[in-house]
Scaffold this motif. Sequence first.
Motif, short mmCIF file in Angstrom:
data_model
loop_
_atom_site.label_atom_id
_atom_site.label_comp_id
_atom_site.label_asym_id
_atom_site.label_seq_id
_atom_site.Cartn_x
_atom_site.Cartn_y
_atom_site.Cartn_z
N THR A 124 0.70 -1.02 -0.03
CA THR A 124 0.23 -0.19 0.10
C THR A 124 0.59 1.03 -0.39
O THR A 124 0.78 2.23 -0.71
CB THR A 124 -1.16 -0.11 1.04
N THR A 125 1.77 1.22 0.85
CA THR A 125 2.91 2.41 0.74
C THR A 125 4.07 1.82 1.39
O THR A 125 4.41 1.00 1.76
CB THR A 125 1.99 3.65 1.00
N ASP A 168 -3.56 11.40 0.32
CA ASP A 168 -2.91 10.19 -0.10
C ASP A 168 -1.95 10.21 1.35
O ASP A 168 -2.29 8.99 2.51
CB ASP A 168 -1.73 10.47 -0.77
N LEU A 221 -2.32 7.14 4.48
CA LEU A 221 -1.18 6.74 5.46
C LEU A 221 -1.01 6.87 6.59
O LEU A 221 -1.20 5.72 7.40
CB LEU A 221 -0.07 7.72 5.03
N GLU A 249 -3.53 4.09 7.89
CA GLU A 249 -3.10 2.36 6.99
C GLU A 249 -2.00 2.08 8.41
O GLU A 249 -2.29 1.87 8.50
CB GLU A 249 -1.82 2.54 5.85
#
Lengths: 317, 317
Positions: free
Chosen positions: A274-275, A302, A306, A309
Motif C-alpha cells: 500500500t505505501t 494520500d 497513510l 493505514e
Amino acid sequence: MADIPTLCTFTSVDSHYSIKSASAVLGIGADNCFNIPTDRVGKMIPEALEAKIVECKRDGLHPFFVCATAGTTVYGAWDPIPQIADICEKHNIWLHVDAAWGGGLLLSPEHRYRLNGIERANSVTWNPHKLMGALLQCSATLIRQDGLLFQTNQMSADYLFQQDKPYDVSFDTGDKAMQCGRHNDTFKLWLMWKSKGMTGYAKQINRLMDLAAYFTAKIKQTPGYEMVVEDPEYLNICFWYVPPSLRGFDPAEKKARLEKIAPKIKAKMMERGTTMVGYQPDKDRPNFFRMIISNQAITREDLDFLIEEIITIGKDL
Amino acid sequence: MADIPTLCTFTSVDSHYSIKSASAVLGIGADNCFNIPTDRVGKMIPEALEAKIVECKRDGLHPFFVCATAGTTVYGAWDPIPQIADICEKHNIWLHVDAAWGGGLLLSPEHRYRLNGIERANSVTWNPHKLMGALLQCSATLIRQDGLLFQTNQMSADYLFQQDKPYDVSFDTGDKAMQCGRHNDTFKLWLMWKSKGMTGYAKQINRLMDLAAYFTAKIKQTPGYEMVVEDPEYLNICFWYVPPSLRGFDPAEKKARLEKIAPKIKAKMMERGTTMVGYQPDKDRPNFFRMIISNQAITREDLDFLIEEIITIGKDL
C-alpha cells in the motif's frame, strides 16, 4: 614520514554520512572528521563547533573545513549558517554548505530565508534530484572561487583537452572535474527548469511545504501518534505510532517496545503493497517513522490514507 | 605533523590521466604518482618499473600501488601484466589493472589472450560503456578480496542501512560504495548482455577487430598515410596524413608542419559534417589521428569513406 599538517574537518552529528566518508576517501581520515552536537531539533550548536575547533588547534591539528547542513537527512533541520560562517571567518576555515536536500527551498521566495547566510559559503552542494524532482542522479557542487576547480583537478591530458580546436575551448569543462567520461546529468534539469520556470518551481515547493504542515497538524491531533520533533521546519516529519498495548507502560519499557514497532509496521506495509515510509533510530530515540513529502503527485488524501493505514496495521501490535 | 608513511603509486606514461588524478584526490599527491616509460608501441617497460620502485624505497617512500593498463587510451597498447604481476608480488604491491577500455576483449575467445595475467590483479576497472557499447556511464571496479569494500567504505548510517528489515540485507550494497544515491547504471548492461549473450558479444568484438585490421591494411597501402604504430594490437589506429606539399621537406621541417595538419583536417571535417576523428600529439610525435573502431554500426564502406575524405580535405594543405 610525511612533513604535512594533519587536517581535520567538522560537521554536525546529524549531517549526511557522506561528509565523514569524504574525509576517509580524501586521505584525511574518518577519525579526523569531528561530529559536532546538535540541539533538540537537530541544528548544529555553534558554541560546540568553536570549542572543538579550539581544542583541535591545541592538539596540533589543522582545522580547515566545516560543513553546515541546510536540511538534514533525518530531521530536515537547518544549521545556523550565519553563526557558523562567523566562526569560520574568525578561524580562517573553509565553509561548505551541504544543501543537497534543502537547496531546492531557494526557489521559494516564501521559504528561502531558511538558507540565509548560504551566500557566505566557500562551496555548496545542491542535488536537484532531491527536492526539485530530477531523476537520479543530478548533483551540483558550486565553488565560489573562480578557477579553483581547474587549479585543483586539471591534468591537461593532451589526448583529450586539445587547445587548438576550432571553437572556444572554455566550453570543454571536463578538465576541471574529477571524473572523465560521464553521464550528462544536467540536461534533464535544464529541461525541467525551462518547463516549470521559477514561478512553477516556487508553486510546487510551496505546495509541498503546505502539505507537510497539513500532515503535521493531522498527526498531532490523531490519538496514538507522537511527534519526535514537535515543529518540523522542512518536509521531514518524524513521528512514532504507539499502539494501544504500549500506552500504559513506564517510559523505559515503552521505549524498548517502541523500538520494534516501526520495523514491523513497515514490513507489513511492504507486504500489503500500500505505501512505504522509512524509519530509523537516532541516538537515544527508538525507531521512528520519517515521512518525507517531496513527490509532487502527493495529495492530502494520500496523507490521510497513510495515517489510517499505520493505525490499521499497528493498532493490534 | 602526521606520523604516516608517504605512499606512492606507479602507472605508465601512456596510461589514462585518471590514475594520476586519483592519486591527487586521495591525498597521495599527483607528484607521488610516478609515470613509467613505455616502449615504441606503448607498453610499460617492466625493468623501468622495478628500477623506479627500488629508487622510491631508497628515497623513503612507500610504494603500494601499480596500475597496469590493458588497452591504453591513445595506442590501445597492452602492458605486460605477467611481468608486472611478478614485480608486484616480489615487492608486495597492490596490482590494479585498468581494463576500462580493453576489458571488453575478454568476451572474445580469439583475442582475450591479450589480457593474460589479469587474473593475478588485486583489482580491475572495466567500463562496459566503452567496447561493450553500453551508454555512458557504466563502469565496474572489481576487487579480489571479499569484504574489502565494506571494510573500507562502510559508514553504517543507521537512517539508511537498517539491519532489521524483512529481507536479506546483504542485497543492500550501498554501504560498500563511496557514493550514496546514484543512477542504476548496471541495468542497461544486464539487458544488453541478456540480449546478445556471450556468443553475440564475441561476434561483435571479433568483427570490430577485423574491421581494424582492414582499416590498418588500407591505410598502409594508401599514398600519403603513415602509421604511428606500425602494427596496432587493438582497435586504436594512429596515423598521419601527409599532404603532397609536405612530402619533400626534411624530417624536422616536416614534423613542424605536420603538427598543424590534423587539427585543420578535423576542423574541416566538423564543418562539412561528414565524420569526426580525434587527434593528439604525443611526446616527440606531432599531431596524429587516432581512429577508434568501437561502434558496431561501422562498415567497411564507412572506413573507405573516411580515408578518402581525409585526402579530399587534406590534399591541398
